[in-house]
Design a protein around this motif. Structure first.
Motif, PDB file in Angstrom:
ATOM      1  N   GLU A  29       0.845  -1.191   0.000  1.00 47.21           N
ATOM      2  CA  GLU A  29       0.000   0.000   0.000  1.00 47.21           C
ATOM      3  C   GLU A  29       0.882   1.243   0.000  1.00 47.21           C
ATOM      4  O   GLU A  29       1.795   1.365   0.796  1.00 47.21           O
ATOM      5  N   LEU A  32      -0.734   7.163   2.575  1.00 45.97           N
ATOM      6  CA  LEU A  32      -1.927   7.987   2.384  1.00 45.97           C
ATOM      7  C   LEU A  32      -1.528   9.450   2.298  1.00 45.97           C
ATOM      8  O   LEU A  32      -0.891   9.981   3.200  1.00 45.97           O
ATOM      9  N   SER A  34      -3.726  12.498   1.733  1.00 42.44           N
ATOM     10  CA  SER A  34      -5.021  13.133   1.497  1.00 42.44           C
ATOM     11  C   SER A  34      -4.979  14.626   1.806  1.00 42.44           C
ATOM     12  O   SER A  34      -5.894  15.341   1.445  1.00 42.44           O
ATOM     13  N   ARG A  62      -9.380  10.074   1.143  1.00 42.22           N
ATOM     14  CA  ARG A  62      -9.296   9.101   2.244  1.00 42.22           C
ATOM     15  C   ARG A  62     -10.250   7.940   2.023  1.00 42.22           C
ATOM     16  O   ARG A  62      -9.904   6.784   2.266  1.00 42.22           O
ATOM     17  N   SER A  63     -11.429   8.234   1.550  1.00 42.26           N
ATOM     18  CA  SER A  63     -12.410   7.183   1.294  1.00 42.26           C
ATOM     19  C   SER A  63     -11.921   6.234   0.200  1.00 42.26           C
ATOM     20  O   SER A  63     -12.055   5.007   0.319  1.00 42.26           O
ATOM     21  N   SER A  64     -11.352   6.776  -0.851  1.00 43.42           N
ATOM     22  CA  SER A  64     -10.828   5.941  -1.934  1.00 43.42           C
ATOM     23  C   SER A  64      -9.668   5.075  -1.451  1.00 43.42           C
ATOM     24  O   SER A  64      -9.545   3.914  -1.836  1.00 43.42           O
ATOM     25  N   TYR A  65      -8.819   5.635  -0.600  1.00 46.76           N
ATOM     26  CA  TYR A  65      -7.684   4.881  -0.082  1.00 46.76           C
ATOM     27  C   TYR A  65      -8.148   3.689   0.739  1.00 46.76           C
ATOM     28  O   TYR A  65      -7.647   2.577   0.590  1.00 46.76           O
ATOM     29  N   TYR A  66      -9.115   3.905   1.619  1.00 45.45           N
ATOM     30  CA  TYR A  66      -9.586   2.828   2.479  1.00 45.45           C
ATOM     31  C   TYR A  66     -10.438   1.804   1.725  1.00 45.45           C
ATOM     32  O   TYR A  66     -10.620   0.695   2.203  1.00 45.45           O
ATOM     33  N   ASN A  67     -10.928   2.170   0.540  1.00 50.45           N
ATOM     34  CA  ASN A  67     -11.641   1.215  -0.311  1.00 50.45           C
ATOM     35  C   ASN A  67     -10.700   0.458  -1.240  1.00 50.45           C
ATOM     36  O   ASN A  67     -11.144  -0.396  -2.000  1.00 50.45           O
ATOM     37  N   GLY A  68      -9.409   0.795  -1.215  1.00 47.34           N
ATOM     38  CA  GLY A  68      -8.423   0.082  -2.018  1.00 47.34           C
ATOM     39  C   GLY A  68      -8.114   0.712  -3.357  1.00 47.34           C
ATOM     40  O   GLY A  68      -7.321   0.169  -4.116  1.00 47.34           O
ATOM     41  N   TYR A  70      -6.065   3.018  -4.856  1.00 47.39           N
ATOM     42  CA  TYR A  70      -4.894   3.837  -4.542  1.00 47.39           C
ATOM     43  C   TYR A  70      -4.625   4.893  -5.605  1.00 47.39           C
ATOM     44  O   TYR A  70      -4.193   5.995  -5.291  1.00 47.39           O
ATOM     45  N   SER A  73      -7.114   7.618  -5.050  1.00 44.35           N
ATOM     46  CA  SER A  73      -6.754   8.335  -3.837  1.00 44.35           C
ATOM     47  C   SER A  73      -5.613   9.319  -4.103  1.00 44.35           C
ATOM     48  O   SER A  73      -5.636  10.454  -3.615  1.00 44.35           O
TER      49      SER A  73
END
Length: 108
Positions: A29, A32, A34, A62-68, A70, A73
């Motif tokens: 990963e 992050l 953001s 942040r939402s895109s990052y936590y949904n995978g 990248y 994000s």
């Protein structure tokens, strides 16, 4: 191949530990980015529609990052950075103009 016989690559003795390369088995990963704190700081500047857009981009990143997602994000994080910096520059220009107009002597 007979039942119960493992291929040679999958055999291991009970006391033996395998050293696997973590990059080949798992997706790494990226960090992050953001720019949430910068976006929140830009909300203190008097350029309200622009800095709220920066905050929304940051939260979407942040939402895109936590949904995978990248790549999404990263793209939204860069947009948040650019809009937050524009908001800060616009806010500083507005403050400078107000200060100049307020302290300028009025001749009648």
């Amino acid at each position: 191949m007979a039942l119960g016989v493992l291929p040679p690559a999958e055999k291991s003795s009970p006391g033996e530990t395998e050293c696997l390369d973590s990059s080949s088995t798992q997706e790494v990963e990226p960090p992050l980015r953001s720019y949430l704190l910068l976006s929140m700081f830009s909300c203190l500047c008097p350029a309200y529609p622009v800095n709220i857009v920066a905050l929304v981009f940051s939260l979407m990143s942040r939402s895109s990052y936590y949904n995978g997602d990248y790549d999404g994000s990263l793209r939204l994080g860069k947009n948040a950075l650019y809009v937050a910096m524009a908001s800060i520059i616009i806010g500083l220009l507005i403050i400078a103009i107000i200060c100049v107009l307020h302290f300028m002597p009025m001749y009648h």
